[in-house]
Design a protein around this motif. Structure first.
Motif, PDB file in Angstrom:
ATOM      1  N   THR A   1      -0.229  -7.738 -24.978  1.00  0.00           N
ATOM      2  CA  THR A   1      -1.257  -8.583 -25.609  1.00  0.00           C
ATOM      3  C   THR A   1      -0.707  -9.982 -25.895  1.00  0.00           C
ATOM      4  O   THR A   1      -1.361 -10.992 -25.632  1.00  0.00           O
ATOM      5  N   THR A   2       0.496 -10.040 -26.421  1.00  0.00           N
ATOM      6  CA  THR A   2       1.130 -11.333 -26.726  1.00  0.00           C
ATOM      7  C   THR A   2       1.277 -12.162 -25.451  1.00  0.00           C
ATOM      8  O   THR A   2       0.947 -13.357 -25.413  1.00  0.00           O
ATOM      9  N   THR A   3       1.758 -11.513 -24.391  1.00  0.00           N
ATOM     10  CA  THR A   3       1.970 -12.217 -23.128  1.00  0.00           C
ATOM     11  C   THR A   3       0.651 -12.688 -22.542  1.00  0.00           C
ATOM     12  O   THR A   3       0.503 -13.818 -22.091  1.00  0.00           O
TER      13      THR A   3
ATOM     14  N   HIS B   1      -3.190 -11.710 -14.659  1.00  0.00           N
ATOM     15  CA  HIS B   1      -2.947 -10.322 -14.353  1.00  0.00           C
ATOM     16  C   HIS B   1      -1.574  -9.934 -14.873  1.00  0.00           C
ATOM     17  O   HIS B   1      -0.566 -10.453 -14.417  1.00  0.00           O
ATOM     18  N   VAL B   2      -1.549  -9.046 -15.844  1.00  0.00           N
ATOM     19  CA  VAL B   2      -0.286  -8.581 -16.401  1.00  0.00           C
ATOM     20  C   VAL B   2       0.127  -7.305 -15.681  1.00  0.00           C
ATOM     21  O   VAL B   2      -0.649  -6.375 -15.552  1.00  0.00           O
ATOM     22  N   HIS B   3       1.345  -7.289 -15.179  1.00  0.00           N
ATOM     23  CA  HIS B   3       1.809  -6.155 -14.380  1.00  0.00           C
ATOM     24  C   HIS B   3       2.245  -4.966 -15.225  1.00  0.00           C
ATOM     25  O   HIS B   3       2.179  -3.837 -14.777  1.00  0.00           O
TER      26      HIS B   3
ATOM     27  N   TRP C   1      10.776  -6.473 -24.745  1.00  0.00           N
ATOM     28  CA  TRP C   1       9.848  -6.016 -23.710  1.00  0.00           C
ATOM     29  C   TRP C   1       9.807  -7.113 -22.659  1.00  0.00           C
ATOM     30  O   TRP C   1       9.550  -8.276 -22.987  1.00  0.00           O
ATOM     31  N   SER C   2      10.082  -6.753 -21.424  1.00  0.00           N
ATOM     32  CA  SER C   2      10.008  -7.713 -20.332  1.00  0.00           C
ATOM     33  C   SER C   2       8.643  -7.547 -19.676  1.00  0.00           C
ATOM     34  O   SER C   2       8.353  -6.508 -19.087  1.00  0.00           O
ATOM     35  N   VAL C   3       7.807  -8.563 -19.812  1.00  0.00           N
ATOM     36  CA  VAL C   3       6.419  -8.456 -19.331  1.00  0.00           C
ATOM     37  C   VAL C   3       6.200  -9.439 -18.190  1.00  0.00           C
ATOM     38  O   VAL C   3       6.323 -10.655 -18.355  1.00  0.00           O
ATOM     39  N   VAL C   4       5.874  -8.909 -17.024  1.00  0.00           N
ATOM     40  CA  VAL C   4       5.667  -9.746 -15.840  1.00  0.00           C
ATOM     41  C   VAL C   4       4.171  -9.971 -15.655  1.00  0.00           C
ATOM     42  O   VAL C   4       3.388  -9.019 -15.730  1.00  0.00           O
ATOM     43  N   ALA C   5       3.784 -11.230 -15.425  1.00  0.00           N
ATOM     44  CA  ALA C   5       2.360 -11.548 -15.292  1.00  0.00           C
ATOM     45  C   ALA C   5       2.145 -12.660 -14.281  1.00  0.00           C
ATOM     46  O   ALA C   5       3.008 -13.510 -14.082  1.00  0.00           O
ATOM     47  N   ASP C   6       0.987 -12.647 -13.632  1.00  0.00           N
ATOM     48  CA  ASP C   6       0.562 -13.764 -12.783  1.00  0.00           C
ATOM     49  C   ASP C   6      -0.224 -14.728 -13.653  1.00  0.00           C
ATOM     50  O   ASP C   6      -1.002 -14.292 -14.491  1.00  0.00           O
ATOM     51  N   GLY C   7      -0.064 -16.007 -13.414  1.00  0.00           N
ATOM     52  CA  GLY C   7      -0.845 -16.963 -14.177  1.00  0.00           C
ATOM     53  C   GLY C   7      -0.765 -18.323 -13.537  1.00  0.00           C
ATOM     54  O   GLY C   7      -0.321 -18.458 -12.399  1.00  0.00           O
TER      55      GLY C   7
ATOM     56  N   THR D   1       7.889 -12.755 -19.349  1.00  0.00           N
ATOM     57  CA  THR D   1       7.919 -13.115 -20.763  1.00  0.00           C
ATOM     58  C   THR D   1       8.715 -12.054 -21.508  1.00  0.00           C
ATOM     59  O   THR D   1       8.479 -10.862 -21.317  1.00  0.00           O
ATOM     60  N   LEU D   2       9.670 -12.508 -22.315  1.00  0.00           N
ATOM     61  CA  LEU D   2      10.472 -11.572 -23.096  1.00  0.00           C
ATOM     62  C   LEU D   2       9.953 -11.561 -24.532  1.00  0.00           C
ATOM     63  O   LEU D   2      10.029 -12.565 -25.238  1.00  0.00           O
ATOM     64  N   VAL D   3       9.389 -10.421 -24.925  1.00  0.00           N
ATOM     65  CA  VAL D   3       8.870 -10.273 -26.280  1.00  0.00           C
ATOM     66  C   VAL D   3       9.857  -9.405 -27.058  1.00  0.00           C
ATOM     67  O   VAL D   3      10.151  -8.279 -26.647  1.00  0.00           O
ATOM     68  N   ASP D   4      10.358  -9.954 -28.145  1.00  0.00           N
ATOM     69  CA  ASP D   4      11.336  -9.217 -28.956  1.00  0.00           C
ATOM     70  C   ASP D   4      10.720  -7.886 -29.407  1.00  0.00           C
ATOM     71  O   ASP D   4       9.665  -7.867 -30.031  1.00  0.00           O
ATOM     72  N   ALA D   5      11.369  -6.789 -29.043  1.00  0.00           N
ATOM     73  CA  ALA D   5      10.798  -5.470 -29.319  1.00  0.00           C
ATOM     74  C   ALA D   5      11.002  -5.033 -30.760  1.00  0.00           C
ATOM     75  O   ALA D   5      10.547  -3.963 -31.167  1.00  0.00           O
TER      76      ALA D   5
END
Ligand SMILES: [Zn+2]
Length: 507
Positions: A123-125, A156-158, A174-180, A187-191
């Motif tokens: 959601t953050t990403t 599109h978030v993978h 959390w390593s979140v890969v997305a198209d944009g 995007t690295l979101v501190d877990a």
């Protein structure tokens, strides 16, 4: 098609030459590459080799002319350590081993228990990527007081992978890969805390700036009275210019990228060391930019629908290289040519998209369109593709009327259209000419679009194309569209599709 065959041949020749080179010195070929893709870790290494550290997992083994190369990823308590690597290179002739150790230190105090869920990280990403896309869409056009452009890519978030960031600012993320709008990002979101620790663009392609009309000035200005005036810059057209980000460029300063390659252009090819391609219409490079943008956007859109192999190549395009008021896709060269007669054809994205429709179909069904009805499906689909690609930027202005700007050069009826998607033609009205009869097919597709919406209609229509034959008929192809609708979305969708073809006398 031609290009793909050649690529396969080149690969075969290379493989052959490696084999031939290896055989004379066959005796020296002692530690050959492992047959499997994942090595049995240290067991595959010569006995004298380094002991493999315990925190590695095998990624892949590659074989080159002189040796094998085993790649590993670093882990920390079972989680991947971002960007940590380890490689073992073994020379084929001597068995000599060298190691590239790119592991990153991770303090033992780093916790591997997340306090933030994967869903929250996504959601953050997603919020961040979408905000950027909106910003990109709202970037002011260079042409002054023009309205804001609405060109934007869907996000599109993978997915999210729990990972460890090593080094001085080590953390569980959390390593979140997305198209944009920036390309593909990680995007690295501190877990533990939920804050964004960093964003990296992963896609290799460069972006540039371009100036275009989208889809064309008649639609943007809602003005059916404007005319070509021999390719002149005109004050009335200034508000129709839009500045866009050109994506997926190779970064070489030319209009060459993953989905399109401008190979020829009247007056020479556009080049820019800073990838800034801003021209006005009197400059022949303007249409090169439009062709690049329109085709790249189409290929990106296909990918958002899930189709990664629908003309998955850099499409060759020639712009303004013929004086005719015509454009065409040449399946023998796998190349699109846009003419410069009347309004330069590539000045109207609906012409750009129509021709790319042919390229899509020929890529999916080699040699598509060998009968009158198959050819008519080709033209009808091209017109349909132009209209559906126009949806995001047309504001709904006379959507079923295609090539509104190009056709000001050769039509007097208002609104100007080369053809329409909403005629009442049925198979009984066929005249034996592919463009005219294509209106029977495009009306059916347009009705499906209206009944099921853009996303479902386009997913069904593209999916069904994979089942066409080159010499298909209206009825056979329509049967495949119905089947795709049923498989993808169920009986209600199939019924809606059947209804659209029934109304044309096709089913
Ligand atoms: Zn055509």
């Amino acid at each position: 098609m031609t290009k793909r065959t050649m690529a396969v041949l080149v690969a075969a020749v290379l493989a052959g030459s490696v084999g031939a080179a290896a055989s004379p010195s066959g005796a020296a070929a002692a530690p050959l590459g492992m047959p499997g893709s994942v090595p049995g870790a240290a067991a595959a290494l010569p006995t004298a080799a380094v002991a493999l550290p315990a925190d590695l997992v095998a990624v892949r083994t590659l074989t080159s002319l002189t040796g094998t190369h085993r790649w590993y990823a670093q882990t920390f308590r079972g989680l991947p350590v971002l960007d940590g690597y380890y490689a073992v290179h073994t020379a084929r002739s001597t068995g000599a081993v060298s190691v590239a150790d790119g592991r990153i230190a991770v303090p033992s105090t780093v916790s591997t228990t997340p306090l933030v869920t994967a869903a929250a990280a996504v959601t953050t990403t997603s919020a961040r990527v979408e905000a950027l896309a909106r910003q990109a869409a709202a970037a002011p056009a260079s042409a002054g007081a023009a309205p804001k452009t609405t060109v934007a890519l869907p996000t599109h978030v993978h997915g999210a992978t729990l990972s460890v960031l090593g080094g001085r600012n080590a953390a569980l993320v959390w390593s979140v890969v997305a198209d944009g709008s920036e390309g593909v990002t990680r995007t690295l979101v501190d877990a533990r805390t939920g804050t964004v620790r960093g964003v990296t663009v992963l896609s290799k392609a460069a972006t540039g700036q371009g100036q275009i009309f989208t889809p064309n000035p008649v639609v943007t200005l809602r003005n059916e009275a404007i005319t070509d005036k021999n390719d002149a810059n005109q004050a009335v057209l200034v508000p129709a210019y839009r500045t866009v980000t050109l994506r997926n460029l190779s970064g070489t300063g030319t209009l060459v990228g993953t989905a399109v390659r401008i190979v020829a252009g009247q007056g020479g090819l556009a080049t820019s060391p800073t990838n800034t391609f801003v021209y006005t219409r009197a400059d022949d490079r303007f249409e090169q930019v439009m062709a690049y943008h329109g085709i790249d956007l189409s290929q990106t859109y296909l990918r958002t629908l899930g189709f990664t192999d629908a003309n998955n190549e850099s499409q060759d395009v020639a712009v303004n290289t013929i004086a005719d008021d015509n454009s065409f896709y040449d399946p023998t060269l796998d190349k699109i040519t846009y003419g410069r007669g009347g309004v330069d054809d590539a000045e109207d994205l609906e012409v750009v998209w129509h021709e790319y429709g042919h390229a899509i179909q020929d890529a999916i069904v080699p040699g598509f369109g060998t009968t009158l009805q198959a050819g008519s499906i080709g033209e009808g689909f091209g017109d349909y593709w132009a209209a559906t690609m126009s949806v995001p930027t047309s504001g709904g202005y006379v959507l079923p009327c295609v090539m509104d700007w190009d056709s000001t050069s050769y039509t007097t009826t208002v609104p100007h259209c080369i053809r329409r998607l909403d005629t009442t033609k049925t198979v009984a009205d066929a005249v034996g000419e592919v463009h005219a009869d294509g209106e029977i097919w495009s009306r059916a597709l347009w009705d499906i679009h209206k009944a099921l919406g853009r996303l479902k209609a386009n997913t069904i229509i593209i999916e069904s194309t994979y089942a066409y034959t080159p010499n298909t008929s209206f009825a056979a192809a329509a049967t495949q569209v119905v089947a795709a609708a049923r498989t993808l979305y169920g009986d209600a969708a199939a019924t809606a599709v059947t209804k659209a073809f029934h109304a044309r006398g096709i089913l």
